[in-house]
Design a protein around this motif. Sequence first.
Motif, PDB file in Angstrom:
ATOM      1  N   VAL A 199      17.382  -4.088   7.216  1.00 29.88           N
ATOM      2  CA  VAL A 199      16.141  -4.823   7.203  1.00 29.88           C
ATOM      3  C   VAL A 199      16.010  -6.287   7.883  1.00 29.88           C
ATOM      4  O   VAL A 199      15.104  -6.349   8.882  1.00 29.88           O
ATOM      5  N   VAL A 200      17.137  -6.908   8.074  1.00 33.10           N
ATOM      6  CA  VAL A 200      17.080  -7.949   8.973  1.00 33.10           C
ATOM      7  C   VAL A 200      16.772  -7.633  10.496  1.00 33.10           C
ATOM      8  O   VAL A 200      16.015  -8.135  11.267  1.00 33.10           O
ATOM      9  N   TRP A 201      17.837  -6.554  10.979  1.00 26.36           N
ATOM     10  CA  TRP A 201      17.864  -6.280  12.343  1.00 26.36           C
ATOM     11  C   TRP A 201      16.232  -5.439  12.557  1.00 26.36           C
ATOM     12  O   TRP A 201      15.954  -5.648  13.894  1.00 26.36           O
ATOM     13  N   LEU A 202      16.042  -4.439  11.570  1.00 23.69           N
ATOM     14  CA  LEU A 202      14.890  -3.842  12.142  1.00 23.69           C
ATOM     15  C   LEU A 202      13.386  -4.760  11.924  1.00 23.69           C
ATOM     16  O   LEU A 202      12.823  -4.662  13.120  1.00 23.69           O
ATOM     17  N   LYS A 203      13.610  -5.751  11.283  1.00 22.85           N
ATOM     18  CA  LYS A 203      12.563  -6.905  11.141  1.00 22.85           C
ATOM     19  C   LYS A 203      12.491  -7.465  12.679  1.00 22.85           C
ATOM     20  O   LYS A 203      11.737  -7.627  13.305  1.00 22.85           O
ATOM     21  N   ARG A 204      13.649  -7.871  13.073  1.00 26.72           N
ATOM     22  CA  ARG A 204      13.705  -8.610  14.635  1.00 26.72           C
ATOM     23  C   ARG A 204      13.309  -7.478  15.421  1.00 26.72           C
ATOM     24  O   ARG A 204      12.372  -7.909  16.478  1.00 26.72           O
ATOM     25  N   LEU A 208       3.314  -4.269  31.098  1.00 24.99           N
ATOM     26  CA  LEU A 208       4.191  -4.219  29.980  1.00 24.99           C
ATOM     27  C   LEU A 208       5.546  -5.119  30.301  1.00 24.99           C
ATOM     28  O   LEU A 208       5.862  -5.665  29.215  1.00 24.99           O
ATOM     29  N   ALA A 209       5.910  -4.897  31.114  1.00 24.76           N
ATOM     30  CA  ALA A 209       7.482  -5.732  31.378  1.00 24.76           C
ATOM     31  C   ALA A 209       7.273  -7.305  31.200  1.00 24.76           C
ATOM     32  O   ALA A 209       8.055  -7.927  30.658  1.00 24.76           O
ATOM     33  N   THR A 210       6.087  -7.815  31.465  1.00 22.45           N
ATOM     34  CA  THR A 210       6.056  -9.196  31.361  1.00 22.45           C
ATOM     35  C   THR A 210       6.058  -9.514  29.890  1.00 22.45           C
ATOM     36  O   THR A 210       6.498 -10.206  29.428  1.00 22.45           O
ATOM     37  N   SER A 211       4.933  -8.899  29.234  1.00 20.62           N
ATOM     38  CA  SER A 211       4.852  -8.786  27.720  1.00 20.62           C
ATOM     39  C   SER A 211       6.418  -8.619  26.974  1.00 20.62           C
ATOM     40  O   SER A 211       6.787  -9.317  26.119  1.00 20.62           O
ATOM     41  N   PHE A 212       7.293  -7.735  27.572  1.00 14.32           N
ATOM     42  CA  PHE A 212       8.393  -7.271  26.871  1.00 14.32           C
ATOM     43  C   PHE A 212       9.303  -8.550  27.225  1.00 14.32           C
ATOM     44  O   PHE A 212      10.016  -8.848  26.294  1.00 14.32           O
ATOM     45  N   ARG A 213       9.402  -9.103  28.172  1.00 17.05           N
ATOM     46  CA  ARG A 213      10.236  -9.973  28.560  1.00 17.05           C
ATOM     47  C   ARG A 213       9.732 -11.264  27.799  1.00 17.05           C
ATOM     48  O   ARG A 213      10.808 -12.043  27.268  1.00 17.05           O
ATOM     49  N   MET A 214       8.542 -11.802  27.705  1.00 18.99           N
ATOM     50  CA  MET A 214       8.187 -13.048  26.749  1.00 18.99           C
ATOM     51  C   MET A 214       8.674 -12.635  25.233  1.00 18.99           C
ATOM     52  O   MET A 214       9.210 -13.610  24.539  1.00 18.99           O
ATOM     53  N   ALA A 215       8.457 -11.583  24.908  1.00 25.64           N
ATOM     54  CA  ALA A 215       8.887 -11.057  23.372  1.00 25.64           C
ATOM     55  C   ALA A 215      10.221 -11.081  23.265  1.00 25.64           C
ATOM     56  O   ALA A 215      10.633 -11.508  21.893  1.00 25.64           O
ATOM     57  N   TYR A 216      11.118 -10.770  24.297  1.00 27.89           N
ATOM     58  CA  TYR A 216      12.514 -10.609  24.023  1.00 27.89           C
ATOM     59  C   TYR A 216      12.949 -12.334  23.914  1.00 27.89           C
ATOM     60  O   TYR A 216      13.717 -12.441  23.117  1.00 27.89           O
ATOM     61  N   ALA A 226      11.334 -14.903  22.749  1.00 23.81           N
ATOM     62  CA  ALA A 226      11.051 -15.330  21.448  1.00 23.81           C
ATOM     63  C   ALA A 226      11.563 -14.628  20.185  1.00 23.81           C
ATOM     64  O   ALA A 226      11.534 -15.335  19.319  1.00 23.81           O
ATOM     65  N   THR A 227      12.104 -13.343  20.270  1.00 26.77           N
ATOM     66  CA  THR A 227      12.644 -12.773  19.009  1.00 26.77           C
ATOM     67  C   THR A 227      14.060 -12.329  19.115  1.00 26.77           C
ATOM     68  O   THR A 227      14.998 -12.627  18.276  1.00 26.77           O
ATOM     69  N   LEU A 228      14.441 -11.546  20.326  1.00 25.17           N
ATOM     70  CA  LEU A 228      15.827 -11.046  20.391  1.00 25.17           C
ATOM     71  C   LEU A 228      16.939 -11.948  21.210  1.00 25.17           C
ATOM     72  O   LEU A 228      18.074 -11.648  20.746  1.00 25.17           O
ATOM     73  N   ARG A 229      16.589 -12.579  22.021  1.00 28.19           N
ATOM     74  CA  ARG A 229      17.686 -13.471  22.836  1.00 28.19           C
ATOM     75  C   ARG A 229      18.664 -14.046  22.193  1.00 28.19           C
ATOM     76  O   ARG A 229      19.835 -14.164  22.331  1.00 28.19           O
ATOM     77  N   PRO A 230      17.986 -14.855  20.993  1.00 26.31           N
ATOM     78  CA  PRO A 230      18.970 -15.774  20.304  1.00 26.31           C
ATOM     79  C   PRO A 230      19.912 -14.819  19.310  1.00 26.31           C
ATOM     80  O   PRO A 230      21.182 -15.834  19.139  1.00 26.31           O
TER      81      PRO A 230
END
Length: 180
Positions: A82-87, A107-115, A117-121
Amino acid sequence: MYTDVETAHGINTDQFLKATDHMLNMFDLFGSTAFSVVQNDMRNNVKKIRTRYLTDTEGNNTLENLMANEAHQKKRLATEAVVWLKRGLDFTARSLMHSLDHPAEELATSFRMAYDATLRPYHSFILAMNACPWRKDFYERIGIQDESSIAQMREWLTALLRIIAQLDTHFEQHPAYLLH
């Protein structure tokens, strides 16, 4: 669709899993194997949650109940899923919402921004952003062609972001769920 997921008394597990299955099929429309790692990871998390859910569909009727029922077990595979799916869903929702809010960007710009904010940490896996389809092609493939379909997608993403926020609140109330 996430707009159909009941959340008043917790996030309905079955409805959430069905909506997530539907969303994961969207990755097939990218026309690239670059996102297959993300898609397979998310599918594996869905499988773990579904496996736990099916052990007691009444007792695990909400994601919150499912995690509570697993809390005292040594291995909490569904909770971790659940934790990883939520991320992953947060990344997807933010990417697409940003794309809707910034129609001049690819889309690549939107994906980089979201990455960022969400997955990079949580890991250093860098998505193959250059493998993103062109915005115009992607939206055409998923049937987002006019204001009505854009409004429908925005409604769907808003519902998903509400579910993510509900999960975030639950994890804040139960920080031990995130430790293992």
